[in-house]
Design a protein around this motif. Structure first.
Motif, short mmCIF file in Angstrom:
data_model
loop_
_atom_site.label_atom_id
_atom_site.label_comp_id
_atom_site.label_asym_id
_atom_site.label_seq_id
_atom_site.Cartn_x
_atom_site.Cartn_y
_atom_site.Cartn_z
N VAL A 69 -11.49 -0.67 5.44
CA VAL A 69 -10.23 -0.41 6.14
C VAL A 69 -10.47 0.53 7.33
CG1 VAL A 69 -7.97 0.70 5.90
CG2 VAL A 69 -8.80 -0.84 4.12
N HIS A 106 -5.61 -3.49 4.72
CA HIS A 106 -5.15 -2.43 3.81
C HIS A 106 -5.97 -2.53 2.55
CE1 HIS A 106 -1.70 -1.77 6.43
NE2 HIS A 106 -1.58 -3.11 6.49
N ALA A 110 3.39 -4.90 -2.79
CA ALA A 110 3.65 -3.92 -1.73
C ALA A 110 5.12 -3.93 -1.36
CB ALA A 110 2.78 -4.22 -0.51
N GLU A 115 -11.70 1.16 1.03
CA GLU A 115 -11.29 2.11 2.07
C GLU A 115 -12.27 2.11 3.24
OE1 GLU A 115 -10.57 6.11 0.96
OE2 GLU A 115 -9.10 5.56 -0.57
#
Lengths: 154, 505
Positions: free
Chosen positions: B410, B417, B498, B407
């Motif tokens: 990101v 992602h 995804a 994260e």
């Protein structure tokens, strides 16, 4: 600055003071302290030792009865003369001695009065009472009799 | 106006001095009075008892001794030092033995108190009853020895009091030091903490419960403050890091937007340019077909044809950067073999003094991509790395591995992602770049090389390829140390996952 007062200005005060001192000395000098009883007392005379004993509370018998010593507290001069010339001790020693004898042996403490009238009254009430006074006072009092001289001023 | 502060020791000394100044005079006066009174009483008792005893001694059975013996007794009294004057008055007959002048004794001021007449002699008279008559014994006693004793006692008392004052000051100073010592240590420790030594513990041992409690309370306060301070530092560090990340992401985003705008503009121009080039190529080709082989115009037309093709190549590169090219064919491809193949071309391009090291993980998995474009990307990156190396040579390291994007990464690079990526890393030991250069390297036609030695489209094409593959590119460079370029391609299984999640949604 402090203002000094000339000695000449203080002369009257100094003279007054000297006069007072001299008069005080003369009043001491020519006086006598006498031992007194009531007019009809059984006590005729007492030796110095008996007087000392009586004023310590030790029994002094006259006709089989104990002498009753009466002490005056009002006249300081009189007391000082009495303590020095008769009892031969200071006031503190005298009071310590009285207390000590009373506590140890149960001897009675001498009576104490605060003026001459009270002394005379007590002497009248006791046939074996003794006290001390200035001779001049004693001679002016009809109810007492002088039985001895305790002290004489020079 | 602020009151001047005083130490505990000085306060204590001041208090003791004050108390002594008030009480000691009273005490000394009292002591001296008692001493004097006792000495005087002893003297008076002594002389009165002696006088009475002496008077009694002069009598035998109520009568005075013979005159000669009386005189001997009086002389003995004076000579023995017991009295300074002895006088016996028997009805005006006076026997005397004296050490005094006759003028002093004539007045005979009888004393009832010590030192009453200021003549240093205590006179007293002792009446002696002799039946009807009366004799008077008059004695004078020297007051001087008693006065000396009183003076000696007074001096001794003053010495003792002075010693007491000195001793009390010393004791109070010691007491002040004893009391203030722990407080001073506490103050020193507090100052060290205040100067930044937060790890220092406040620890003072004292016999006084109040000081020990104070030390403990201060230590608890210090611990709480240090804890709060550490929390605050962490919070500040965390916020600074977040702010730095936000700023970095903002810069990256702005850069991306700028590149996108440039790409759109350049793509439009390239498209229109292609519309012009295609007829030019077509008609030149037709003209070449119609010309006889030995025509003098043929070499010219062939030159036109070459230049037009070169222009077409440039146009295609611009379209690639601007994602305008439509001929992308993504397939599930294995990165390591694709890159190994591209590296064989690179090896042919670079001189032998450049060491190329490959570190290709065969287990990185597949990515969805165009192998041709990926190979072009590798060649372009290696070409740039080679250009960055000094003439003396250097090392180019190419590696492929599989990583999980966090994260945190990101946040700094919003095109990424959270998930698995295949990372291609190209690192060189060249001269490196400054921050301004790094920011502009993906701009079309931007080059640090000499004019005519580069088009400035190599990294722009790389950027276009990365964007088309929905990845991201991160450049880290430091002047004098080299450059590292990381290219992130989404792992194929990650993407399909995804996609499946999207279908379910």
């Amino acid at each position: 600055m402090e203002r000094r007062v000339p000695v000449i200005q203080r002369t009257p005060q100094i003279l007054l003071l000297v006069t007072m001192l001299l008069s005080a000395e003369s009043s001491w000098a020519d006086r006598e302290v006498v031992l007194v009883t009531s007019r009809d007392s059984a006590v005729e005379s007492l030796s110095t030792l008996d007087i000392r004993k009586a004023y310590l509370g030790i029994a002094v018998l006259v006709g089989g009865e104990p002498v009753r010593a009466i002490r005056r507290r009002d006249d300081k001069q009189l007391n000082e003369i009495f303590l020095q010339s008769v009892m031969a001790m200071s006031l503190k020693s005298y009071e310590r001695r009285i207390l000590s004898l009373a506590l140890k042996y149960g001897t009675p403490r001498p009576d104490q009065v605060d003026d001459a009238a009270a002394l005379v009254g007590l002497l009248e009430s006791s046939s074996r009472g003794i006290g001390y006074m200035w001779r001049t006072d004693a001679e002016g009092e009809d109810r007492v009799r002088i039985i001895g001289v305790l002290w004489r001023g020079r | 106006m602020a009151r001047p502060l005083k130490s505990i020791s000085s306060r204590l000394v001041l208090a003791v001095l004050l108390v002594n100044a008030v009480l000691l005079p009273l005490l000394v006066y009292g002591l001296l009075t008692v001493v004097r009174s006792v000495q005087e009483d002893v003297f008076i008792d002594h002389v009165r008892i002696y006088a009475r005893s002496f008077a009694d001694m002069l009598l035998i059975k109520g009568q005075l001794q013979p005159e000669a013996e009386l005189q001997q007794h009086l002389d003995s009294c004076v000579l023995s030092g017991r009295c300074v004057h002895a006088e016996l008055d028997i009805d005006g007959t006076i026997l005397t033995s004296t050490l005094m002048d006759s003028s002093d004794t004539e007045r005979f001021l009888e004393d009832y108190h010590f030192g009453e007449h200021g003549d240093d002699v205590y006179y007293l008279s002792m009446p002696m009853q002799l039946g009807d008559k009366m004799a008077i014994l008059r004695l004078g006693f020297d007051e001087l020895p008693t006065q000396l004793q009183i003076e000696s006692a007074r001096r001794t008392t003053l010495y003792i009091v002075a010693a007491y004052v000195l001793l009390s000051i010393v004791l109070v100073l010691w007491l002040g030091s004893w009391l203030a010592g722990p407080l001073q240590r506490l103050r020193q420790q507090s100052r060290m903490i205040a100067s930044g030594d937060y790890a220092r513990r406040l620890s003072v041992t004292s016999d006084f419960a109040e000081i020990a409690d104070l030390s403990r309370d201060l230590e608890e306060m210090r611990s709480a403050l240090v804890g709060a301070h550490e929390e605050l530092q962490k919070e500040i560090t965390s916020r600074e890091a977040a702010e730095a990340e936000r700023r970095k992401a903002e810069i990256h985003l702005r850069h991306m937007h700028r590149l996108q705008s440039i790409g759109t503009l350049a793509g439009g121009i390239a498209h229109e340019f292609n519309n012009v080039l295609l007829p030019l190529l077509l008609y030149t080709d037709l003209a070449l077909e119609d010309l006889p082989p030995d025509s003098a115009a043929r070499p010219h037309l062939e030159r036109v044809m070459r230049l037009a093709n070169r222009a077409k190549g440039l146009s295609e590169q611009i379209l690639t950067f601007g994602r305008q090219a439509e001929d992308t064919h993504k397939v599930a491809m294995d990165m390591s073999p694709t890159i190994a193949e591209a590296m064989s071309m690179v090896r042919a391009l670079v001189p032998a003094n450049i060491d190329i090291r490959l570190n290709l993980d065969s287990e990185v998995g597949a990515v969805l991509g165009d192998p041709n474009e990926v190979q072009q990307l590798v060649v372009n990156l290696c070409s740039n790395a080679y250009q960055a190396l000094a003439k003396g040579g250097g090392v180019i390291t190419v590696s492929v591995d599989r990583v999980t994007v966090s994260e945190q990464l990101v946040k700094a690079h919003p095109r990424l992602h959270v998930g698995d990526y295949v990372r291609l890393r190209v690192r060189d030991t060249g001269e490196g770049m400054d921050a301004d250069t790094v920011e502009r390297i993906f701009d079309p036609f931007y080059t640090t090389r000499e004019v005519g030695k580069g088009t400035g489209l190599g990294l722009s094409v790389v950027h276009g390829i990365v964007v088309k593959h929905e990845g991201d590119i991160i450049v880290a460079s430091k002047v004098g140390e080299g450059t590292t370029v990381d290219v992130y391609f989404p792992a194929a299984d990650n993407e399909s996952k995804a996609g499946m999640e999207g279908q379910v949604a």
